[in-house]
Design a protein around this motif. Structure first.
Motif, PDB file in Angstrom:
ATOM      1  N   GLU A  45      -6.015  -0.717 -14.124  1.00  0.00           N
ATOM      2  CA  GLU A  45      -7.355  -0.341 -13.677  1.00  0.00           C
ATOM      3  C   GLU A  45      -8.308  -1.411 -14.188  1.00  0.00           C
ATOM      4  OE1 GLU A  45     -10.199   0.432 -12.003  1.00  0.00           O
ATOM      5  OE2 GLU A  45      -9.046   2.295 -11.702  1.00  0.00           O
TER       6      GLU A  45
ATOM      7  N   LEU B 174      -6.047  -2.783  -9.650  1.00  0.00           N
ATOM      8  CA  LEU B 174      -6.970  -1.935  -8.909  1.00  0.00           C
ATOM      9  C   LEU B 174      -8.417  -2.338  -9.192  1.00  0.00           C
ATOM     10  CD1 LEU B 174      -5.280   1.515  -9.676  1.00  0.00           C
ATOM     11  CD2 LEU B 174      -4.840  -0.018  -7.746  1.00  0.00           C
ATOM     12  N   ASN B 175      -9.224  -2.344  -8.144  1.00  0.00           N
ATOM     13  CA  ASN B 175     -10.668  -2.583  -8.286  1.00  0.00           C
ATOM     14  C   ASN B 175     -10.938  -3.858  -9.086  1.00  0.00           C
ATOM     15  OD1 ASN B 175     -11.248   0.019  -7.061  1.00  0.00           O
ATOM     16  ND2 ASN B 175     -10.624   0.928  -9.010  1.00  0.00           N
TER      17      ASN B 175
ATOM     18  N   HIS C  50      -6.159  -4.652  -5.252  1.00  0.00           N
ATOM     19  CA  HIS C  50      -5.512  -3.516  -4.596  1.00  0.00           C
ATOM     20  C   HIS C  50      -6.371  -2.261  -4.722  1.00  0.00           C
ATOM     21  CE1 HIS C  50      -2.061  -1.541  -2.821  1.00  0.00           C
ATOM     22  NE2 HIS C  50      -2.199  -0.568  -3.696  1.00  0.00           N
ATOM     23  N   SER C  51      -6.168  -1.334  -3.812  1.00  0.00           N
ATOM     24  CA  SER C  51      -6.828  -0.027  -3.895  1.00  0.00           C
ATOM     25  C   SER C  51      -5.876   1.035  -3.380  1.00  0.00           C
ATOM     26  CB  SER C  51      -8.127  -0.015  -3.083  1.00  0.00           C
ATOM     27  OG  SER C  51      -7.856  -0.237  -1.709  1.00  0.00           O
TER      28      SER C  51
ATOM     29  N   TRP D  92      -8.903   6.638  -3.279  1.00  0.00           N
ATOM     30  CA  TRP D  92      -9.506   6.317  -4.573  1.00  0.00           C
ATOM     31  C   TRP D  92     -10.240   4.976  -4.528  1.00  0.00           C
ATOM     32  CZ3 TRP D  92      -9.851   9.242  -8.970  1.00  0.00           C
ATOM     33  CH2 TRP D  92      -9.161  10.456  -8.955  1.00  0.00           C
ATOM     34  N   GLU D  93     -10.608   4.548  -3.341  1.00  0.00           N
ATOM     35  CA  GLU D  93     -11.319   3.287  -3.229  1.00  0.00           C
ATOM     36  C   GLU D  93     -12.625   3.345  -4.021  1.00  0.00           C
ATOM     37  OE1 GLU D  93      -8.916   3.793   0.569  1.00  0.00           O
ATOM     38  OE2 GLU D  93     -10.249   5.049  -0.650  1.00  0.00           O
ATOM     39  N   GLY D  94     -12.799   2.326  -4.865  1.00  0.00           N
ATOM     40  CA  GLY D  94     -14.048   2.237  -5.615  1.00  0.00           C
ATOM     41  C   GLY D  94     -14.179   3.219  -6.759  1.00  0.00           C
TER      42      GLY D  94
ATOM     43  N   TYR E 293       0.081  -3.898  -9.751  1.00  0.00           N
ATOM     44  CA  TYR E 293      -1.110  -3.679  -8.943  1.00  0.00           C
ATOM     45  C   TYR E 293      -2.361  -3.816  -9.810  1.00  0.00           C
ATOM     46  CZ  TYR E 293       2.052  -1.573  -5.502  1.00  0.00           C
ATOM     47  OH  TYR E 293       3.063  -1.347  -4.603  1.00  0.00           O
TER      48      TYR E 293
ATOM     49  N   ARG F 238     -12.440   4.744 -10.502  1.00  0.00           N
ATOM     50  CA  ARG F 238     -11.475   4.503 -11.569  1.00  0.00           C
ATOM     51  C   ARG F 238     -10.450   5.626 -11.597  1.00  0.00           C
ATOM     52  NH1 ARG F 238     -12.343   0.969 -15.639  1.00  0.00           N
ATOM     53  NH2 ARG F 238     -11.195   2.318 -17.044  1.00  0.00           N
TER      54      ARG F 238
ATOM     55  N   GLU G 182       0.829  -1.191   0.000  1.00  0.00           N
ATOM     56  CA  GLU G 182       0.000   0.000   0.000  1.00  0.00           C
ATOM     57  C   GLU G 182       0.867   1.246   0.000  1.00  0.00           C
ATOM     58  OE1 GLU G 182      -3.098   0.860   3.107  1.00  0.00           O
ATOM     59  OE2 GLU G 182      -3.952  -0.948   2.236  1.00  0.00           O
TER      60      GLU G 182
END
Length: 307
Positions: free
Chosen positions: A176, A210-211, A239-240, A244-246, A208, A248, A4
């Protein structure tokens, strides 16, 4: 927690501290005595392998030395042969002009898939942002399109590993994945790139995702089974980024417009490829050995005088 922290640092650097120009070289091209010895050993076995019609460059011998750990020399010869077969099958000339043309054509074939390629001065490595939901295998139909896809893959690896320090550090990559579905994956198409992915000597610092939805987690869990253990360990699924969780992140890299961002990325790749080709053309293992000998002599004489 470590992943992280690294990801947060990478995001901050990519938006605020990333360089759009190739870095100054000098110390980035230095190698140790152990690295030199390993590269010399690799070069010697390559020269004896009758399958290798084109001898890998001295630069590439160092790249194999830096990326392959304790793999046997026999395995390295097999890897070099597979890379040669790939270049012959897809008519890859390994030039800046061909590389930037293939990468440009790929951005038209798969618009929005690659979002950014930048140099991170603080990390001394390269950073890639990819939108996994913007890759559509169904658009890759003809032999020319397959060559564009797999050839551009080879060249962006070359562009992001242009010096020995970057090769040691490995690149950092973010996918992403929000919105990705089975439409974005094709096992048969991916299989065509598998030999190149296993043969080309590279270091992936961390990848990573993400989402990442379930389909991405399943696909990559299966895919990494065929990769070297060192590379498989670099995958970070689900990962997040804090803050910017959730959400794009593609909008961060489409500034001021998507087209302007694409053009900037292509210029970056051009600069990085030029640097790679210059270093590959100018580097010599013999000169590196002479330089190390001179330094060792100077240190010996200096220590002797102090005694």
């Amino acid at each position: 927690m470590m992943a992280e922290t690294d990801a947060t640092s990478t995001q901050d650097t990519s938006t605020d501290g990333a360089s759009h120009h190739a870095p100054a070289q000098n110390e980035l091209m230095e190698i140790s005595q152990a690295e030199l010895d390993r590269a010399m050993e690799i070069k010697a076995v390559f020269a004896q392998d009758e399958r290798l019609r084109e001898m890998p460059s001295d630069f590439m011998c160092v790249q194999y030395a830096l990326c392959t750990g304790d793999e046997s020399l026999e395995i390295l010869c097999d890897r070099a042969y597979l890379v040669q077969c790939f270049k012959e099958e897809y008519k890859i000339a390994n030039t800046v002009e061909e590389g930037i043309d293939l990468f440009h054509q790929y951005t038209l074939l798969q618009p929005g898939n690659f979002l950014a390629m930048e140099y991170l001065p603080d990390e001394k490595n390269y950073f890639i942002i990819v939108d996994a939901a913007a890759f559509f295998p169904s658009a890759i139909k003809t032999d020319d399109q397959v060559r564009t896809w797999i050839g551009s893959t080879f060249y962006w690896w070359q562009a992001t590993l242009p010096d020995f320090q970057a090769i040691r550090n490995g690149w950092t990559q973010m996918f992403e994945c929000m919105g990705a579905s089975f439409d974005n994956f094709d096992a048969a198409l991916t299989e065509r790139a598998k030999d190149l992915m296993k043969a080309y000597p590279k270091n992936q610092r961390v990848l990573y995702f993400l989402n990442s939805p379930t389909v991405v987690n399943i696909f990559w869990a299966l895919w990494k089974r065929g990769l070297p253990e060192r590379e498989a360990k670099s995958f970070v699924l689900g990962h997040s980024i804090p803050g910017w969780e959730g959400e794009r992140i593609d909008s961060l890299y489409k500034q001021p417009t998507e087209e302007a961002a694409r053009e900037k990325m292509i210029l970056n790749v051009y600069d990085f490829l030029q640097l790679r080709m210059k270093n590959e053309r100018e580097f010599s293992l013999d000169r590196a050995a002479n330089l190390l000998n001179e330094r060792n002599t100077e240190m010996f004489e200096e220590n002797g005088s102090q005694a």
